[in-house]
Design an enzyme around this catalytic site. Sequence first.
Site, PDB file in Angstrom:
ATOM      1  N   LYS A  79      12.539  37.176  28.493  1.00  0.00           N
ATOM      2  CA  LYS A  79      11.282  37.807  28.100  1.00  0.00           C
ATOM      3  C   LYS A  79      11.484  39.303  27.888  1.00  0.00           C
ATOM      4  O   LYS A  79      12.237  39.956  28.635  1.00  0.00           O
ATOM      5  CB  LYS A  79      10.222  37.550  29.166  1.00  0.00           C
ATOM      6  CG  LYS A  79       8.817  38.012  28.812  1.00  0.00           C
ATOM      7  CD  LYS A  79       7.840  37.564  29.888  1.00  0.00           C
ATOM      8  CE  LYS A  79       6.441  38.078  29.682  1.00  0.00           C
ATOM      9  NZ  LYS A  79       5.506  37.607  30.733  1.00  0.00           N
ATOM     10  N   SER A 154       1.669  35.771  28.949  1.00  0.00           N
ATOM     11  CA  SER A 154       2.358  36.668  28.034  1.00  0.00           C
ATOM     12  C   SER A 154       3.801  36.269  27.730  1.00  0.00           C
ATOM     13  O   SER A 154       4.512  37.008  27.065  1.00  0.00           O
ATOM     14  CB  SER A 154       2.350  38.081  28.638  1.00  0.00           C
ATOM     15  OG  SER A 154       2.967  38.078  29.923  1.00  0.00           O
ATOM     16  N   SER A 178       1.390  34.011  33.520  1.00  0.00           N
ATOM     17  CA  SER A 178       2.144  34.168  32.274  1.00  0.00           C
ATOM     18  C   SER A 178       3.349  33.258  32.134  1.00  0.00           C
ATOM     19  O   SER A 178       3.935  33.188  31.046  1.00  0.00           O
ATOM     20  CB  SER A 178       2.587  35.627  32.111  1.00  0.00           C
ATOM     21  OG  SER A 178       1.479  36.446  31.842  1.00  0.00           O
TER      22      SER A 178
END
Length: 437
Positions: A79, A154, A178
């Site tokens: 990420k 996210s 997330s």
Amino acid sequence: MTGHALPDACALLDGFRSGSTDPARIMADHLAAIETHNPSLNAFSARAEDVLSRAEAARDRWAAGTPLGPLDGLPVIVKDNLVAAGLPTAWGNAALARRVPDHDEVPVARLRQAGAIVLGKGNTPEFAVEGYTGNATFGVTGNPFDPALTPGGSSGGVVAAVASGMAAAGLATDGGGSIRRPCGYTGLWGLKPGIGTVARGGGLPQVLLDFETVGPVCRSARDLALLQSVLFPLPAVASGPLRILAVARLPDAPCDPGILGCFSETMERLRSLGHVVETGDLPLDLDPLNEVWGSIADIGLAHLARRDPAVMEAAADKYKAMAQRGAALTAVDLFAALTRVYALREAVRGLWGFDAVLMPTAAAMPWPAGEAFPDRIDGQTVGPRGHAVYTGWVNAAGLPALAFPAGRVAGLPVGMQLIAGPGAEARLLDVARQLDA
């Protein structure tokens, strides 16, 4: 291809070990998948250039019987709020996208030490504080099951890559759901460890206090256990039936009927595995936390703006506004919010006599990819976190949670989560193994 049509990481590594396949060939397959799928999904915000040569070196090590570690040659995505040497840690921000760190954050370093090859960075909303995946720097990420819809956020870039075959596994963060919600939207397995389980260090400034933890995103339960063992070895636990509190709804919060149908099926699945599942309400008043949730992110962004003004200068206007609101708050306001967080952590101590709590990962099915949130669920108007009502309290409480696939509605995946007490990650992974058997 998506989900179970793809081999999991353990299968790939078994092939490396036996010599039936090799990391270079698998890497070439992943690079071809990126060329095919990334133009429509936009999962990557940055790509590493040396992955094929790294895979060739891994092939030679496996052939010689000297792999770096249990993940040698495995293609993974990280990420874009986690620091990885040689790649920008852009966090969706144009200023950060121009900086290239020369070190790995601790969890990334552990994956690399085990031999994993970082393909690139997974797109995220700016500062990873929203439940979809899009930003002005890199654009919007789509869901592999329907690119017009969101994969959630996210960690949307990571899950889109893993679910579509562009990466074999991923490393993500969960500060308010997330990992869990995006895994639910893409048919994947994810683990949000409890606070302190996976070491941090050498990363970006924290925006959400200690709520955000680092965990794996995978295609199978056994992959989840393997990656977690690299990030932080867990003690073995004895298998046994759990007493589970099943909470389908929160007060005054709508949930999509299809998700509730999958919830009922999941309860029966857990019962068939020998677990005791009791339905009931969540024995918590979440209003005090919900009242201060937004101010915590505002204060975090205000701190970021003071620490690195160039980053906030490049940010989207809505995040500048959040930082300005946070700057207007006082230390007393922050202390008042922390007092509510600490009260919540005391209230969940012992999980009211249960071993785990079962809840959906999200209250809404995926919505159009470019929109930050759905404004209606089951005919009822909701706000920005209406879809996310089931997850944030788990982060504030510091508890570990497992996200797992739980069926489909109109062809789209639905996810559920099991939340356990502090230090119970191994128990959750054991249940994951049972569910995936």
